[in-house]
Design a protein around this motif. Structure first.
Motif, mmCIF file in Angstrom:
data_model
loop_
_atom_site.group_PDB
_atom_site.id
_atom_site.type_symbol
_atom_site.label_atom_id
_atom_site.label_comp_id
_atom_site.label_asym_id
_atom_site.label_seq_id
_atom_site.Cartn_x
_atom_site.Cartn_y
_atom_site.Cartn_z
ATOM 1 N N THR A 245 0.975 -1.590 -0.018
ATOM 2 C CA THR A 245 0.182 0.208 -0.464
ATOM 3 C C THR A 245 0.806 1.583 0.036
ATOM 4 O OG1 THR A 245 -0.061 0.149 2.387
ATOM 5 C CG2 THR A 245 -2.171 -1.284 1.054
ATOM 6 N N ARG A 264 -16.198 -2.631 -1.233
ATOM 7 C CA ARG A 264 -15.834 -1.765 -2.226
ATOM 8 C C ARG A 264 -14.142 -1.691 -2.446
ATOM 9 N NH1 ARG A 264 -18.129 4.593 -1.628
ATOM 10 N NH2 ARG A 264 -17.289 4.481 -3.922
ATOM 11 N N LYS A 265 -13.726 -2.593 -1.554
ATOM 12 C CA LYS A 265 -11.557 -2.953 -1.713
ATOM 13 C C LYS A 265 -11.458 -1.221 -1.719
ATOM 14 C CE LYS A 265 -12.195 -7.118 -4.156
ATOM 15 N NZ LYS A 265 -12.200 -7.633 -5.847
ATOM 16 N N GLN A 266 -11.579 -0.828 -0.400
ATOM 17 C CA GLN A 266 -10.336 0.575 -0.384
ATOM 18 C C GLN A 266 -10.603 0.785 1.349
ATOM 19 O OE1 GLN A 266 -13.828 3.682 -1.119
ATOM 20 N NE2 GLN A 266 -12.792 3.188 -3.570
ATOM 21 N N TRP A 267 -9.283 1.402 1.738
ATOM 22 C CA TRP A 267 -8.926 1.536 2.716
ATOM 23 C C TRP A 267 -9.186 3.179 2.840
ATOM 24 C CZ3 TRP A 267 -3.170 1.701 4.703
ATOM 25 C CH2 TRP A 267 -3.150 2.399 5.809
ATOM 26 N N VAL A 268 -10.042 4.069 3.872
ATOM 27 C CA VAL A 268 -10.047 5.563 3.236
ATOM 28 C C VAL A 268 -9.439 5.786 4.457
ATOM 29 C CG1 VAL A 268 -12.014 7.213 3.596
ATOM 30 C CG2 VAL A 268 -12.306 5.031 2.702
ATOM 31 N N ILE A 293 -7.798 7.726 -0.128
ATOM 32 C CA ILE A 293 -8.292 6.698 -0.343
ATOM 33 C C ILE A 293 -7.433 5.485 -1.233
ATOM 34 C CG2 ILE A 293 -9.594 5.041 -2.299
ATOM 35 C CD1 ILE A 293 -11.524 7.965 -1.962
ATOM 36 N N PRO A 295 -6.815 2.279 -2.982
ATOM 37 C CA PRO A 295 -8.204 0.748 -3.736
ATOM 38 C C PRO A 295 -6.802 -0.129 -3.708
ATOM 39 C CG PRO A 295 -7.670 2.206 -4.479
ATOM 40 C CD PRO A 295 -6.909 3.192 -3.973
ATOM 41 N N GLN A 374 -2.623 9.366 -5.763
ATOM 42 C CA GLN A 374 -2.153 7.834 -4.143
ATOM 43 C C GLN A 374 -0.859 7.858 -3.910
ATOM 44 O OE1 GLN A 374 -5.063 5.307 -5.191
ATOM 45 N NE2 GLN A 374 -3.307 5.330 -3.176
ATOM 46 N N ILE A 394 -10.046 7.592 -9.363
ATOM 47 C CA ILE A 394 -10.117 6.070 -9.074
ATOM 48 C C ILE A 394 -9.773 5.052 -9.699
ATOM 49 C CG2 ILE A 394 -11.824 4.876 -7.699
ATOM 50 C CD1 ILE A 394 -10.465 6.372 -5.771
ATOM 51 N N ARG A 397 -6.322 4.714 -9.932
ATOM 52 C CA ARG A 397 -5.834 4.432 -9.269
ATOM 53 C C ARG A 397 -5.757 2.979 -8.546
ATOM 54 N NH1 ARG A 397 -7.153 9.085 -4.835
ATOM 55 N NH2 ARG A 397 -6.662 7.776 -3.993
ATOM 56 N N ILE A 398 -7.384 2.268 -9.254
ATOM 57 C CA ILE A 398 -7.171 0.935 -9.075
ATOM 58 C C ILE A 398 -6.323 0.558 -9.508
ATOM 59 C CG2 ILE A 398 -8.469 -1.178 -9.162
ATOM 60 C CD1 ILE A 398 -10.976 0.669 -8.586
#
Length: 430
Positions: A245, A264-268, A293, A295, A374, A394, A397-398
């Motif tokens: 990450t 959503r497979k996200q870490w906010v 965010i 991803p 990112q 987004i 970035r994914i």
């Protein structure tokens, strides 16, 4: 058809008498002599500001202190400024500020810091610490010196001197100088942000707590050493998750399960976190003070599932192995790297970020703005930042996070391949 104006003469200017109402004697091209009821005469310049489309009146000087010929020179000067897209009134105000030392490096720094502190926001204690660095190292050197009179070599030499005694201060002052000069450029005190050239100065190479590999080739061995480490499982998983990450240390260590959205497979990472008593700085969130965010690649999701076996019963993702009421210690990750045989000059936790940015940049398939977003880097160019700060990129970035994790898997399981060559494989998965 434009009305032709007969130019003034010295005789007409000097012989003009006051009347019951003030009146104007026009010389053409916006220049005129305003005669007031008191008998005072002053040169005025009227023009249209192209950016606002408004007519502006500017007082030049009192007549006869400023002669007709000199007033015409001022008119020519202002019209040149207009042709260059500059506002004469703003230019005159800048000149006044220069004469009153309003645009010295010290004044500009203080003004920038006040604006920056409101935008972030910064606490009074943090503002004081930032300012003290300049008071100790920069202001004495450039005392009362106008910011547009400071040369790039002067800045470089000063930073090199600071670096000898305090690499950390030199690094932080350099970053602030770039922002300060950008602020001065935005407010028309300078025409060029020379401080941006400081980015290429080699100040961080010897900085221990930001050390990183000189190339990307040692990464496969790093992954193997992390997995084979004899330390606690939560530490090993922390380092693997940090590598995938490339978030900052405090963003990782103080992470909470509530920040993870598995669907959503996200870490906010929030701008601020709830403070935990006994854990210093635990309220720290995203570095840029906005929600950030991250991803989550499939590999990161798998790591979180493994981490949840150890810490799923508490709200902290990375609690201390010895006491789940505390977070993982700040020293634990780097201590683990030392235990694996890496010196503090070779690699640090923060160095993971540099590895990721270098590899992803080398792939050459992602937009710079998406990569910087990112990385959670702040855009130093105010003009660019004004247009990109709301863009999240987004979808790209994914792809960035997936490409990074997939490349890590590839170089660990197979022979090493450069990021550039990897990005051009027909079998690449993003």
């Amino acid at each position: 058809m434009a009305i032709k104006v007969k130019p003034l003469t010295d005789t007409k200017c000097s012989s003009a008498k006051p009347k019951n109402k003030e009146y104007s004697l026009h010389d053409g091209d916006g220049l005129y002599l305003l005669v007031r009821t008191s008998g005072t005469k002053s040169w005025q310049f009227k023009y249209k500001n192209k950016s606002t489309n408004k007519v502006t009146k500017l007082t030049i000087a009192i007549y006869p202190n400023l002669s007709l010929s000199k007033a015409r020179e001022k008119r020519a000067e202002y019209r040149r400024a207009l042709a260059e897209g500059k506002d004469p009134k703003q230019q005159k105000e800048m000149l006044r500020q220069k004469e009153n030392n309003y645009h010295s490096l010290e004044s500009m720094t203080r003004n920038w810091l006040e604006a920056y502190a409101l935008k972030k926001p910064l606490s009074e204690d943090t503002k004081h610490k930032r300012l003290r660095k300049f008071e100790n190292h920069l202001f004495p050197k450039f005392k009362n010196k106008a910011i547009d009179q400071i040369g790039l070599n002067e800045l470089k030499n000063t930073l090199n001197i600071i670096y000898k005694d305090s690499p950390d201060n030199a690094q932080r002052i350099r970053a602030d100088l770039i922002s300060i000069f950008s602020y001065a450029l935005q407010h028309n005190f300078i025409d060029l942000n020379i401080a941006r050239e400081l980015e290429d100065m080699d100040l961080s190479a010897k900085k221990n707590n930001r050390a990183t590999f000189k190339s990307l080739e040692p990464i496969p061995e790093l992954i193997r050493r992390i997995k084979a480490d004899t330390g606690h499982s939560i530490t090993k998983l922390f380092l693997q998750f940090a590598l995938h990450t490339f978030a900052r240390s405090s963003e990782l260590r103080f992470a909470r399960w509530s920040e993870i959205d598995f669907d959503r497979k996200q870490w906010v990472i929030p701008a601020n976190r709830e403070f935990v008593e006994g854990s210093k700085h635990s309220s720290r969130g995203a570095k840029m003070r906005d929600n950030h965010i991250v991803p989550l690649s499939p590999q990161s999701i798998i790591l979180l599932e493994q981490i949840r076996e150890y810490s799923g019963s508490c709200d902290k993702i990375f609690p201390s192995p010895n006491n789940k009421s505390n977070f993982l210690s700040e020293n634990t990750p780097n201590d683990a790297l030392r235990r694996m045989g890496y010196s503090k000059e070779e690699i640090s936790l923060h160095g993971f970020r540099a590895l990721a940015r270098s590899a992803l940049g080398e792939m050459g398939i992602f937009q710079r703005d998406a990569l910087e977003k990112q990385m959670s880097h702040q855009e130093r160019n105010n003009t660019v930042g004004a247009y990109t700060h709301i863009a999240e990129y987004i979808e790209e970035r994914i792809k960035i996070m997936n490409a990074w994790s997939n490349w890590l898997d590839t170089i660990q399981e197979k022979a090493y391949i450069t990021p550039y060559d990897y990005a051009r494989l027909d079998s690449i998965q993003i």
